[in-house]
Design a protein around this motif. Structure first.
Motif, PDB file in Angstrom:
ATOM      1  N   GLN A  24      -7.324  -2.512  -4.430  1.00  0.00           N
ATOM      2  CA  GLN A  24      -7.315  -3.516  -5.507  1.00  0.00           C
ATOM      3  C   GLN A  24      -6.166  -3.259  -6.472  1.00  0.00           C
ATOM      4  O   GLN A  24      -5.404  -4.175  -6.812  1.00  0.00           O
ATOM      5  CB  GLN A  24      -8.635  -3.468  -6.279  1.00  0.00           C
ATOM      6  N   ASP A  25      -6.041  -2.030  -6.929  1.00  0.00           N
ATOM      7  CA  ASP A  25      -5.010  -1.685  -7.926  1.00  0.00           C
ATOM      8  C   ASP A  25      -3.608  -1.871  -7.366  1.00  0.00           C
ATOM      9  O   ASP A  25      -2.727  -2.432  -8.039  1.00  0.00           O
ATOM     10  CB  ASP A  25      -5.199  -0.244  -8.388  1.00  0.00           C
ATOM     11  N   GLN A  26      -3.379  -1.414  -6.144  1.00  0.00           N
ATOM     12  CA  GLN A  26      -2.029  -1.486  -5.591  1.00  0.00           C
ATOM     13  C   GLN A  26      -1.643  -2.921  -5.236  1.00  0.00           C
ATOM     14  O   GLN A  26      -0.494  -3.324  -5.427  1.00  0.00           O
ATOM     15  CB  GLN A  26      -1.926  -0.567  -4.369  1.00  0.00           C
ATOM     16  N   LEU A  27      -2.587  -3.702  -4.717  1.00  0.00           N
ATOM     17  CA  LEU A  27      -2.287  -5.096  -4.380  1.00  0.00           C
ATOM     18  C   LEU A  27      -2.071  -5.937  -5.629  1.00  0.00           C
ATOM     19  O   LEU A  27      -1.259  -6.882  -5.625  1.00  0.00           O
ATOM     20  CB  LEU A  27      -3.409  -5.674  -3.526  1.00  0.00           C
ATOM     21  N   LEU A  80       0.840  -1.200   0.000  1.00  0.00           N
ATOM     22  CA  LEU A  80       0.000   0.000   0.000  1.00  0.00           C
ATOM     23  C   LEU A  80       0.879   1.255   0.000  1.00  0.00           C
ATOM     24  O   LEU A  80       1.695   1.457   0.907  1.00  0.00           O
ATOM     25  CB  LEU A  80      -0.913   0.022   1.217  1.00  0.00           C
ATOM     26  N   ASP A  81       0.690   2.077  -1.021  1.00  0.00           N
ATOM     27  CA  ASP A  81       1.401   3.351  -1.105  1.00  0.00           C
ATOM     28  C   ASP A  81       0.519   4.414  -0.451  1.00  0.00           C
ATOM     29  O   ASP A  81      -0.355   5.010  -1.076  1.00  0.00           O
ATOM     30  CB  ASP A  81       1.671   3.708  -2.564  1.00  0.00           C
ATOM     31  N   ARG A  82       0.731   4.635   0.828  1.00  0.00           N
ATOM     32  CA  ARG A  82      -0.144   5.499   1.602  1.00  0.00           C
ATOM     33  C   ARG A  82      -0.088   6.957   1.155  1.00  0.00           C
ATOM     34  O   ARG A  82      -1.089   7.671   1.213  1.00  0.00           O
ATOM     35  CB  ARG A  82       0.195   5.368   3.089  1.00  0.00           C
ATOM     36  N   LYS A  83       1.074   7.395   0.706  1.00  0.00           N
ATOM     37  CA  LYS A  83       1.187   8.777   0.230  1.00  0.00           C
ATOM     38  C   LYS A  83       0.322   8.993  -1.000  1.00  0.00           C
ATOM     39  O   LYS A  83      -0.395   9.995  -1.109  1.00  0.00           O
ATOM     40  CB  LYS A  83       2.645   9.103  -0.082  1.00  0.00           C
ATOM     41  N   VAL A  93      -1.527  -9.873  -5.796  1.00  0.00           N
ATOM     42  CA  VAL A  93      -2.671 -10.177  -4.941  1.00  0.00           C
ATOM     43  C   VAL A  93      -3.951  -9.694  -5.611  1.00  0.00           C
ATOM     44  O   VAL A  93      -4.094  -8.506  -5.918  1.00  0.00           O
ATOM     45  CB  VAL A  93      -2.527  -9.516  -3.556  1.00  0.00           C
ATOM     46  N   THR A  94      -4.871 -10.620  -5.837  1.00  0.00           N
ATOM     47  CA  THR A  94      -6.193 -10.262  -6.363  1.00  0.00           C
ATOM     48  C   THR A  94      -7.118  -9.983  -5.193  1.00  0.00           C
ATOM     49  O   THR A  94      -7.353 -10.841  -4.350  1.00  0.00           O
ATOM     50  CB  THR A  94      -6.765 -11.404  -7.216  1.00  0.00           C
TER      51      THR A  94
END
Length: 525
Positions: free
Chosen positions: A386-389, A312-315, A394-395
């Motif tokens: 969804q996109d980042q995983l 997860l790119d939190r920024k 990871v689906t």
């Protein structure tokens, strides 16, 4: 950043004694009339918007303790209240005291309180409520009573609660968790009254009509707290989960008060510029992230759970969804809370390390079937997850249930994950009770983490060892995550310019709910 957790006598765990006064004066935090010194128009009416659905109005069966609080607090008083700075105050309990070993809590029950059905409050009524919360099969407060070994009414005005181990968090839970602290009429309990149709509290307002998406209340003219009487003649609460619909309702005058997120600022700024509305952004907000079910194949490996956090790119999430207004959350105990570890706030985004951990654990490709909240920003956040995983293999399949069924479905343990709010409620102990040791962690946790969490909860709230224990837990949960925090979203409340008491609302400080107890309308504005 200001601390939102105040320490001192109200939260002292040993020999905690509060005076028997009715509470703070009008215009001060804690009472029904807190928040603004302008004279109130006692004939005024308000229509407020809540994000969550209309609940059952049975506190012990509340499906969502967070969103239900805004509705239930209007009708039901609690044994102990709290103010906007998280100090505890007397409510239906005029005093309370812990034993030195924190294994016994004595409550002095206020005299002269009548419920809406005309029946009186006494120790037997309080004991019956606590026993129902502990034993009712469908009780959503049951987990908070797991350490209670005995509940006894002693005379008309004393209730004694015994615990199997030190339980200093119990007074705080009585104040901030309405499923535990709210008191229902003893007459209604004995008669088996359908509380969904006929709520039976002692609060400042009575529910007069309840429909699928709204509740109408009228002032309780016989409210016991004469120093803090309700300041509105009538209140209507309307459930509007969609941000755009809520903003349109405020702009058109269909509602007078509504919660928003900082990301909506570009849309609601014209309302503020008009001078007809005011805002308050002092609320600490809530943490959005992903609950994980550690019983699920794959997620039972801590390396996989850590990989999800690293993916997860939190920024980017903060900038994309909240225009940079939602601080990235690298831990659950944010700044101002005991247990906060500053170095954990760094954006731990490392997709390469996430892929390595997944491959090492034997899951270079993994499918997670998740539930998600349908209201914003939860729906958009789930899409970003969804996109980042997906970028690390990871689906993340997402199912959006009816809002009232979201958390009940999660606690069954039938789903792999839940993309939603991870409630901290101004106190790390609450997070541990609910999300590590409690029902919102259906997959359970590592025995060593459980042991450490239980030990931290047994420490007095002012014990100097407590902060150190909570910091250790923060580091453990970052290294071997149980759940994954993503971003903290501060709350913003918009209201007509003549509405008073916004900043003193209590439940609003850790969730996007409107707590009408402190509200009033200024005369002649």
């Amino acid at each position: 950043m200001r601390s939102i957790f105040k320490r001192g006598l109200p939260l002292a765990a040993v020999a905690l004694v509060l005076s028997a006064c009715a509470g703070p004066d009008v215009g001060q935090p804690g009472g029904a009339g807190g928040g603004d010194d302008r004279p109130a128009d006692l004939s005024a009416e308000l229509t407020v918007s809540q994000i969550g659905p209309v609940p059952l109005f049975d506190p012990h069966r509340a499906k969502n303790v967070t969103s239900d609080s805004g509705y239930l607090s209007t009708v039901y008083d609690r044994l102990i209240s709290f103010d906007h700075e998280f100090n505890l105050h007397p409510m239906l309990a005029s005093q309370w005291k812990f034993s030195e070993d924190l294994r016994e809590l004595t409550l002095s029950i206020r005299e002269g309180v009548r419920f809406h059905d005309g029946s009186e409050l006494d120790a037997d009524v309080v004991a019956a409520n606590l026993e129902r919360a502990r034993t009712l099969e469908t009780s959503t407060a049951k987990h908070l009573m797991s350490d209670v070994s005995d509940i006894q009414a002693e005379g008309d005005n004393t209730v004694r609660i015994e615990f199997s181990k030190p339980t200093p968090m119990f007074a705080y839970s009585l104040a901030t968790n309405i499923t535990l602290g709210a008191i229902i009429s003893g007459k209604a309990l004995a008669a088996g009254t359908d509380l969904a149709r006929a709520p039976a509290g002692s609060g400042p307002y009575k529910a007069v009509t309840i429909s699928q998406d709204r509740v109408a209340y009228e002032r309780n003219d016989d409210y016991w707290d004469t120093e803090n009487p309700p300041r509105l003649a009538r209140v209507t609460t309307v459930s509007i989960p969609d941000d755009n619909a809520r903003l349109a309702a405020l702009q058109s005058g269909q509602v007078d008060l509504a919660p928003f997120k900082p990301s909506s600022a570009a849309y609601y700024q014209p309302l503020l510029d008009s001078g007809q509305f005011v805002s308050d952004d002092s609320f600490q907000g809530i943490i959005y992230g992903i609950f994980l079910n550690a019983k699920t194949p794959g997620l039972d490996d801590p390396r996989v759970r850590k990989a999800i956090g690293l993916a997860l790119d939190r920024k980017t999430i903060n900038e994309a969804v909240f225009d940079g207004g939602g601080p990235e959350a690298g831990q659950f105990f944010f700044e101002g809370l005991p247990g906060h570890v500053p170095e954990l706030e760094e954006n731990a985004y490392d997709p390469d390390e996430a892929r390595r951990l997944l491959a090492e654990a034997g899951y270079p490709a993994l499918t997670i079937n998740a539930l998600a909240t349908g209201s914003e920003p939860g729906r958009t956040l789930a899409t970003i997850y969804q996109d980042q995983l997906a970028k690390v293999g990871v689906t993340f399949n997402v199912q959006i249930p009816d809002p009232a069924d979201l958390r009940p479905s999660w606690i069954t343990g039938e789903y792999d994950a839940l993309a939603s709010v991870l409630d901290v409620r101004g106190e790390p102990g609450f997070f541990l009770q609910e999300n590590i040791l409690g029902p919102y962690n259906p997959g359970g946790s590592d025995p060593e983490l459980v042991k450490a969490a239980e030990a931290a909860l047994e420490l007095g709230l002012d014990d100097p060892k407590r902060a150190e224990a909570l910091e250790d837990l923060s580091r453990r949960m970052a290294e071997e995550p149980v759940h994954v925090p993503a971003v903290r979203v501060p709350g913003v409340i918009l209201a007509r310019a003549d509405v008073m008491g916004i900043g003193k609302m209590t439940f609003s400080h850790f969730s996007s709910v409107i707590d009408v107890r402190t509200l009033g309308v200024a005369q002649g504005v």
